[in-house]
Motif scaffolding. Structure first.
Motif, PDB file in Angstrom:
ATOM      1  N   VAL A 137       0.604  -1.823   0.127  1.00 18.02           N
ATOM      2  CA  VAL A 137       0.025  -0.580   0.214  1.00 18.02           C
ATOM      3  C   VAL A 137       0.840   1.275   0.118  1.00 18.02           C
ATOM      4  N   ASP A 138       0.770   2.562  -0.712  1.00 18.85           N
ATOM      5  CA  ASP A 138       1.679   3.214  -0.976  1.00 18.85           C
ATOM      6  C   ASP A 138       0.153   4.461  -0.588  1.00 18.85           C
ATOM      7  N   MET A 139       0.514   5.128   0.288  1.00 19.02           N
ATOM      8  CA  MET A 139      -0.236   6.264   1.067  1.00 19.02           C
ATOM      9  C   MET A 139      -0.505   7.109   1.193  1.00 19.02           C
ATOM     10  N   ARG A 140       0.689   7.538  -0.630  1.00 19.00           N
ATOM     11  CA  ARG A 140       0.051   8.503  -1.821  1.00 19.00           C
ATOM     12  C   ARG A 140      -1.215   8.570  -1.715  1.00 19.00           C
ATOM     13  N   SER A 141      -1.667   7.301  -1.978  1.00 16.19           N
ATOM     14  CA  SER A 141      -2.429   6.669  -2.673  1.00 16.19           C
ATOM     15  C   SER A 141      -4.195   7.348  -2.796  1.00 16.19           C
ATOM     16  N   LEU A 142      -3.563   7.825  -1.628  1.00 18.54           N
ATOM     17  CA  LEU A 142      -5.219   8.495  -1.002  1.00 18.54           C
ATOM     18  C   LEU A 142      -5.137   9.608  -0.831  1.00 18.54           C
ATOM     19  N   PRO A 143      -4.484  10.582  -0.657  1.00 16.92           N
ATOM     20  CA  PRO A 143      -5.006  12.105  -1.304  1.00 16.92           C
ATOM     21  C   PRO A 143      -4.625  12.426  -2.227  1.00 16.92           C
ATOM     22  N   VAL A 144      -3.756  11.747  -3.515  1.00 20.04           N
ATOM     23  CA  VAL A 144      -3.611  11.941  -4.575  1.00 20.04           C
ATOM     24  C   VAL A 144      -5.461  11.073  -5.565  1.00 20.04           C
ATOM     25  N   MET A 145      -5.668  10.305  -4.698  1.00 20.57           N
ATOM     26  CA  MET A 145      -6.986  10.202  -5.438  1.00 20.57           C
ATOM     27  C   MET A 145      -7.913  11.021  -4.845  1.00 20.57           C
ATOM     28  N   ARG A 146      -8.272  11.319  -4.281  1.00 17.22           N
ATOM     29  CA  ARG A 146      -9.299  12.658  -3.372  1.00 17.22           C
ATOM     30  C   ARG A 146      -8.748  13.660  -3.880  1.00 17.22           C
ATOM     31  N   SER A 147      -7.363  14.546  -4.519  1.00 13.72           N
ATOM     32  CA  SER A 147      -7.012  15.728  -5.731  1.00 13.72           C
ATOM     33  C   SER A 147      -7.909  15.002  -6.644  1.00 13.72           C
ATOM     34  N   LEU A 148      -8.118  14.001  -6.947  1.00 15.05           N
ATOM     35  CA  LEU A 148      -8.420  13.620  -8.208  1.00 15.05           C
ATOM     36  C   LEU A 148     -10.582  14.482  -7.902  1.00 15.05           C
ATOM     37  N   GLY A 149     -10.888  15.120  -6.493  1.00 16.37           N
ATOM     38  CA  GLY A 149     -12.156  15.149  -5.972  1.00 16.37           C
ATOM     39  C   GLY A 149     -14.006  14.304  -5.716  1.00 16.37           C
ATOM     40  N   CYS A 150     -12.783  13.075  -5.408  1.00 19.28           N
ATOM     41  CA  CYS A 150     -13.930  12.252  -5.710  1.00 19.28           C
ATOM     42  C   CYS A 150     -13.487  11.685  -3.571  1.00 19.28           C
TER      43      CYS A 150
END
Length: 302
Positions: free
Chosen positions: A193-206
């Protein structure tokens, strides 16, 4: 990753009781923690009712918005002999009854475009499995139902590439979209699990969901089925809550050793209260003291 510097407008997901009875009406993405939880496959209606009722009571005591999850058909089994579930017609009928009897919204996954409409008539949220998140026709069919979607990030995709998935869903008419992290392939039979994934995907507006149980899965590690190590669900879920998530996805079963699918990574039902108590305490601290982290914090003019 440069495209994620242009942050999208954030759209929370509204989960409403379509019957008009007001059994549930809540929003994912506005601070309150939500939980998606149930067995991997729908083994029986009785099991579904037991799990839904137990987890509902725990969530009510902790102030968590609860969504029951179960699959009517697990089409992506490792082996052709793997248990898949009761099938479309009987499975959707059971899921509908579970939702009505327990008074909770229900989520299930679909694997083919033609399943979108009948599933949308029986449940409240549709889920796109990770392996299928790039299937354009499937995404468009699900988006066209008007139901909220939870799309899992493929194990082979970078989180910033989910912008294309989100764009397909929005083009198909979906305005209620969640993106879910469930681990990334690392060699054979291992996920990380790459925790960067969480803020990256949230920055897509979801709103972003963390799948703590599939993240500890070991695909194909048990020969003709997937292995896993549930010991790591708690530390990974803790890290995800600290990093900032809107919802958790945690599959559970009264006796994981006897579960007909994904047993090694399921949370024992009797451990759900302990697990959620820890995660809620951490979430409340993060929400009240720190707030949801943003990738824009390091910009000089912010």
């Amino acid at each position: 990753m440069s495209d994620t510097e242009k942050f999208a407008d954030f759209t929370p997901v509204r989960v409403e009781d379509s019957s008009g009875e007001g059994r549930w009406n809540f929003t994912i993405g506005e601070g309150a923690l939500a939980l998606i939880s149930g067995p991997c496959s729908l083994e029986s209606e009785e099991l579904g009712l037991e799990i839904a009722g137990t987890v509902k009571d725990i969530c009510r005591s902790l102030g968590i918005n609860y969504i029951f999850k179960a699959s009517f058909d697990k089409a992506n089994r490792t082996s052709i002999s793997g248990f898949r579930g009761p099938g479309l017609d009987e499975g959707l009928a059971q899921l509908s009854r579970i939702g009505k009897e327990t008074g909770v919204p229900v989520l299930t996954d679909i694997h083919e475009s033609w399943q979108a409409q009948p599933a949308a008539m029986a449940v409240d949220i549709l889920q796109i499995p990770a392996f299928l998140c790039r299937q354009t026709d499937l995404l468009l069919a699900a988006s066209g139902t008007g139901k909220p979607l939870n799309v899992k990030k493929a194990q082979f995709l970078a989180p910033w590439d989910m912008k294309h998935v989100a764009a397909k869903c929005r083009e198909g008419g979906c305005s209620q979209l969640m993106l879910c992290e469930r681990g990334t392939t690392m060699g054979y039979g291992q996920l990380v699990v790459d925790m960067r994934s969480l803020p990256v995907m949230r920055s897509l507006g979801c709103p972003v969901v963390f799948d703590g149980t599939h993240s500890v899965q070991m695909p194909g590690a048990a020969g003709n089925s997937s292995g896993g190590d549930r010991r790591f669900v708690l530390p990974l879920a803790r890290a995800a809550v600290a990093a900032g998530v809107d919802a958790l996805f945690l599959e559970t079963h009264p006796c994981p050793e006897k579960a007909l699918s994904d047993g090694p990574n399921l949370v024992p039902l009797k451990k759900m209260k302990f697990l959620l108590e820890e995660l809620v305490e951490l979430h409340r601290f993060v929400a009240r003291r720190l707030g949801m982290p943003s990738l824009g914090w390091a910009e000089e003019d912010s």
